[in-house]
Design an enzyme around this catalytic site. Structure first.
Site, PDB file in Angstrom:
ATOM      1  N   GLN A 180       0.817  -1.207   0.000  1.00  0.00           N
ATOM      2  CA  GLN A 180       0.000   0.000   0.000  1.00  0.00           C
ATOM      3  C   GLN A 180       0.848   1.254   0.000  1.00  0.00           C
ATOM      4  O   GLN A 180       0.470   2.278  -0.584  1.00  0.00           O
ATOM      5  CB  GLN A 180      -0.943  -0.027   1.210  1.00  0.00           C
ATOM      6  CG  GLN A 180      -1.961  -1.146   1.137  1.00  0.00           C
ATOM      7  CD  GLN A 180      -2.693  -1.378   2.445  1.00  0.00           C
ATOM      8  OE1 GLN A 180      -2.203  -1.027   3.520  1.00  0.00           O
ATOM      9  NE2 GLN A 180      -3.858  -1.974   2.372  1.00  0.00           N
ATOM     10  N   TRP A 411       3.226   2.980  17.532  1.00  0.00           N
ATOM     11  CA  TRP A 411       1.964   2.258  17.378  1.00  0.00           C
ATOM     12  C   TRP A 411       1.218   2.114  18.697  1.00  0.00           C
ATOM     13  O   TRP A 411       1.737   1.537  19.649  1.00  0.00           O
ATOM     14  CB  TRP A 411       2.256   0.868  16.812  1.00  0.00           C
ATOM     15  CG  TRP A 411       1.077   0.031  16.437  1.00  0.00           C
ATOM     16  CD1 TRP A 411       0.033   0.370  15.642  1.00  0.00           C
ATOM     17  CD2 TRP A 411       0.855  -1.335  16.823  1.00  0.00           C
ATOM     18  NE1 TRP A 411      -0.832  -0.700  15.491  1.00  0.00           N
ATOM     19  CE2 TRP A 411      -0.349  -1.755  16.206  1.00  0.00           C
ATOM     20  CE3 TRP A 411       1.552  -2.246  17.620  1.00  0.00           C
ATOM     21  CZ2 TRP A 411      -0.871  -3.045  16.366  1.00  0.00           C
ATOM     22  CZ3 TRP A 411       1.041  -3.525  17.771  1.00  0.00           C
ATOM     23  CH2 TRP A 411      -0.153  -3.914  17.159  1.00  0.00           C
ATOM     24  N   ARG A 412       0.034   2.647  18.730  1.00  0.00           N
ATOM     25  CA  ARG A 412      -0.941   2.251  19.761  1.00  0.00           C
ATOM     26  C   ARG A 412      -1.706   1.070  19.178  1.00  0.00           C
ATOM     27  O   ARG A 412      -2.372   1.194  18.153  1.00  0.00           O
ATOM     28  CB  ARG A 412      -1.885   3.406  20.108  1.00  0.00           C
ATOM     29  CG  ARG A 412      -3.013   3.002  21.039  1.00  0.00           C
ATOM     30  CD  ARG A 412      -3.942   4.161  21.378  1.00  0.00           C
ATOM     31  NE  ARG A 412      -5.120   3.648  22.069  1.00  0.00           N
ATOM     32  CZ  ARG A 412      -6.304   3.423  21.491  1.00  0.00           C
ATOM     33  NH1 ARG A 412      -6.475   3.712  20.201  1.00  0.00           N
ATOM     34  NH2 ARG A 412      -7.300   2.934  22.177  1.00  0.00           N
ATOM     35  N   GLU A 445       0.521   5.588  14.373  1.00  0.00           N
ATOM     36  CA  GLU A 445      -0.832   5.067  14.203  1.00  0.00           C
ATOM     37  C   GLU A 445      -1.612   4.912  15.513  1.00  0.00           C
ATOM     38  O   GLU A 445      -1.069   4.449  16.519  1.00  0.00           O
ATOM     39  CB  GLU A 445      -0.766   3.711  13.503  1.00  0.00           C
ATOM     40  CG  GLU A 445      -0.069   3.804  12.146  1.00  0.00           C
ATOM     41  CD  GLU A 445      -0.172   2.548  11.326  1.00  0.00           C
ATOM     42  OE1 GLU A 445      -0.767   2.601  10.240  1.00  0.00           O
ATOM     43  OE2 GLU A 445       0.334   1.508  11.802  1.00  0.00           O
ATOM     44  N   HIS A 446      -2.892   5.313  15.448  1.00  0.00           N
ATOM     45  CA  HIS A 446      -3.953   4.941  16.397  1.00  0.00           C
ATOM     46  C   HIS A 446      -3.928   5.667  17.731  1.00  0.00           C
ATOM     47  O   HIS A 446      -4.664   5.267  18.659  1.00  0.00           O
ATOM     48  CB  HIS A 446      -3.964   3.424  16.676  1.00  0.00           C
ATOM     49  CG  HIS A 446      -3.992   2.578  15.452  1.00  0.00           C
ATOM     50  ND1 HIS A 446      -4.928   2.748  14.460  1.00  0.00           N
ATOM     51  CD2 HIS A 446      -3.185   1.561  15.048  1.00  0.00           C
ATOM     52  CE1 HIS A 446      -4.702   1.856  13.503  1.00  0.00           C
ATOM     53  NE2 HIS A 446      -3.643   1.134  13.823  1.00  0.00           N
ATOM     54  N   GLU A 467      -2.558   5.486  10.267  1.00  0.00           N
ATOM     55  CA  GLU A 467      -3.960   5.176  10.481  1.00  0.00           C
ATOM     56  C   GLU A 467      -4.387   5.869  11.767  1.00  0.00           C
ATOM     57  O   GLU A 467      -3.730   5.718  12.800  1.00  0.00           O
ATOM     58  CB  GLU A 467      -4.190   3.669  10.603  1.00  0.00           C
ATOM     59  CG  GLU A 467      -4.241   2.962   9.278  1.00  0.00           C
ATOM     60  CD  GLU A 467      -4.560   1.487   9.414  1.00  0.00           C
ATOM     61  OE1 GLU A 467      -4.907   0.876   8.398  1.00  0.00           O
ATOM     62  OE2 GLU A 467      -4.460   0.938  10.527  1.00  0.00           O
ATOM     63  N   TYR A 470      -8.905   3.530  15.404  1.00  0.00           N
ATOM     64  CA  TYR A 470     -10.100   2.796  14.992  1.00  0.00           C
ATOM     65  C   TYR A 470     -11.281   3.014  15.941  1.00  0.00           C
ATOM     66  O   TYR A 470     -12.430   2.907  15.538  1.00  0.00           O
ATOM     67  CB  TYR A 470      -9.827   1.279  15.004  1.00  0.00           C
ATOM     68  CG  TYR A 470      -8.878   0.739  13.989  1.00  0.00           C
ATOM     69  CD1 TYR A 470      -8.225   1.550  13.051  1.00  0.00           C
ATOM     70  CD2 TYR A 470      -8.623  -0.628  13.934  1.00  0.00           C
ATOM     71  CE1 TYR A 470      -7.362   1.012  12.122  1.00  0.00           C
ATOM     72  CE2 TYR A 470      -7.762  -1.179  13.013  1.00  0.00           C
ATOM     73  CZ  TYR A 470      -7.127  -0.356  12.112  1.00  0.00           C
ATOM     74  OH  TYR A 470      -6.269  -0.904  11.198  1.00  0.00           O
TER      75      TYR A 470
END
Length: 577
Positions: A180, A411-412, A445-446, A467, A470
């Site tokens: 990606q 990163w979480r 991310e997150h 990202e 979520y």
């Protein structure tokens, strides 16, 4: 296929017998040291045993490193979670593996989007069948590699989600396929093929033709300033040392074309070799205060207090994803505002008691400059939750001017153990107050507020993958300090006058309805703040990102029947040129 030979490469391999006769350092049980004179079966059995343990151990506790003495090997080396394979030559061609060196998709259906935490460095590969498979995503590193053939970044067209290649030569074709997004820095190859959302090439010789948005390539011809990651090496007499590469400015291509990488060599005798079964923050700090450098062997280090890096030019190097975890709500490492510190190859894991940050570099408000000898961070990775309960306010805080970050994933966790809005809590991924900070390969991310909050002047980012979280349960619980819906992923502080970034991809996977993000990137409207090549994507049909940058770019959400099922807004330049 035409094979390329690096001019001046060291092709006369060091005598395995001479090296084997030397006494090797005590690297502990989780470092496997191979010499060419060892039995093939003995080496292959050790590799296979580790891979059987690590193939699916995404949140496991074991850590491993394979060290290959200079010479030739015929092996199949699958690289699993928390596993690092290192060649010990001054030049990657000093160690040659004929066979397979590969990363395989960690999930079903050849899905490599969770193929994390593994690395290969400092050797050459003659891949069986002509192609090296490296199907990976975040927190991976391929550095100082020579692939005498092709390289493929996916497994049979299964999805993959981002990765890093630097200071490496591929004689054939690199096929990114379903990747990606990707960053390549100071690389050389015969050809690159493949494009998806966000592919960034900085200082890459033979970068692919084409320019954003079709294909989604970002080509930056030269790397403005970088230091390659320090690396372990051994000479013909069996003496171990660490090579610290020199700073390079306005560079392209690899460092080792004419032989060894330019830099300084520090004998391993100058290092304190820390082991997780015996060392604590007390013993490590005592050694650092005596002027020692630090080599952290594979394993997990629970820290009652921070490791303090106080002296200029200190080298901190982790092997096999050595993991630092503060247990009383402190930082894991603090770095003083001094010249030339390098921190490399570490995983920072948040503890159950919230920390102010996990790695803190410098002192906020400092006016000291480090332009000729900056602090540099290489392959430093951060995790909040997933393996266990974790909390921190921020992960990486940079207050020193001129700092270089050379690949990080912050990163979480969105899956694993103790994951949820009220469980693994982290407000910020990266916070920058220092001026003239440069980052290559920024994956964040997150986190629950800003993924990146940049308040220093003249910052530069080359490649950004993010990202957003979520799991905001409601819009009310995810509204920023000014009342905007959600927290921008990349925030440049309102008072900043100069900043620039290239190649940014920001994605949403909202799991609860009626949650949106007003803007992926939020910046002050001034001509000195410039962003190039941005994309937003919604990967589920819940929620949306309403704009790419400030009020520009439009929404990822469809607004009427008959439109495509997914809109991927792109902005080429901001402000509009």
């Amino acid at each position: 296929m035409k094979m390329r030979v690096v001019a001046g490469a060291v092709l006369g391999f060091v005598s395995a017998v001479a090296v084997a006769q030397q006494k090797s350092p005590d690297f502990g049980p989780n470092v496997k040291l191979f010499t060419p004179s060892m039995s093939h079966d003995e080496m292959q059995q050790a590799i296979d045993k580790v891979y059987a343990e690590q193939q699916h151990a995404e949140f496991g506790s074991s850590r491993y490193a394979f060290l290959l003495m200079p010479g030739k090997y015929n092996l199949d080396i699958p690289v699993g979670f928390y596993t690092q394979v290192l060649g010990l030559g001054a030049n990657p061609d000093d160690v040659r593996v004929t066979g397979d060196v590969h990363a395989d998709a960690a999930s079903k259906n050849n899905n490599a989007t969770t193929t994390f935490w593994r690395g290969v460095e400092g050797f050459s590969v003659v891949p069986a069948g002509g192609t090296m498979q490296w199907a990976v995503s975040q927190a991976i590193a391929a550095r100082r590699m020579h692939v005498l053939g092709n390289m493929v970044l996916h497994q049979k067209r299964g999805w993959a989600s981002g990765g890093w290649l630097s200071d490496s030569l591929v004689d054939g074709t690199v096929d990114s396929g379903t990747q990606q997004q990707w960053i390549s820095r100071n690389t050389e190859w015969n050809q690159w093929t493949g494009a998806n959302w966000n592919m960034v090439f900085v200082g890459a010789e033979h970068a692919p033709e084409g320019e954003w948005p079709k294909p989604p390539f970002t080509n930056v011809a030269t790397v403005p300033i970088v230091r390659e990651k320090p690396f372990l090496q051994v000479d013909g007499k069996g003496n171990f040392s660490v090579r610290v590469p020199n700073i390079r400015e306005n560079s392209s291509g690899i460092t080792w074309k004419q032989g060894s990488t330019a830099g300084r060599t520090v004998p391993l005798s100058h290092f304190y070799i820390a082991r997780p079964d015996r060392d604590t923050d007390v013993t490590i700090n005592a050694a650092l205060d005596k002027g020692k450098d630090l080599l952290l062997l594979p394993g997990n280090y629970d820290l009652n207090a921070p490791i303090h890096i106080r002296k200029a030019n200190t080298i901190v190097l982790g092997l096999g994803f050595a993991t630092l975890r503060p247990v009383h709500g402190t930082e894991a490492i603090t770095v003083a505002d001094v010249d030339g510190v390098t921190v490399s190859g570490l995983l920072f894991d948040a503890g159950t008691v919230a920390s102010p940050s996990l790695l803190h570099v410098g002192t906020q408000g400092s006016k000291l400059r480090h332009k000729t000898n900056p602090i540099s961070l290489h392959d430093v990775f951060f995790r909040v939750g997933g393996a266990g309960e974790g909390r921190t306010d921020a992960n990486l805080v940079i207050d020193s001017n001129d700092t270089i970050v050379d690949h990080t994933w912050i990163w979480r966790a969105d899956h694993g153990h103790n994951v949820g809005w009220d469980k693994n809590q982290s407000n910020y991924g990266l916070v920058v107050h220092g001026n003239d900070v440069t980052i290559y390969g920024l994956f964040v991310e997150h986190h629950q507020k800003y993924q990146v909050l940049w308040a220093g002047e003249r910052g530069r980012t080359y490649f950004y993958q993010s990202e957003i979280p979520y799991d905001p349960p409601t819009q009310q619980q995810w509204t920023d300090e000014k009342g905007a819906k959600g927290w921008a992923s990349y925030k440049v502080a309102d008072n900043v006058r100069e900043h620039e970034a290239w190649g940014l991809g920001i994605y949403s996977v909202f799991r609860y309805p009626d949650v949106v993000l007003d803007r992926a990137i939020e910046v002050p409207d001034t001509r000195g703040v410039k962003f190039h090549h941005m994309i937003t994507v919604a990967l589920l049909d819940k929620g949306a990102i309403l704009n790419v940058i400030n009020q520009t770019g439009g929404s990822t959400r469809t607004s009427s029947a008959g439109q495509p099922p997914r809109i991927e807004p792109k902005v080429t330049d901001y402000p509009t040129q």
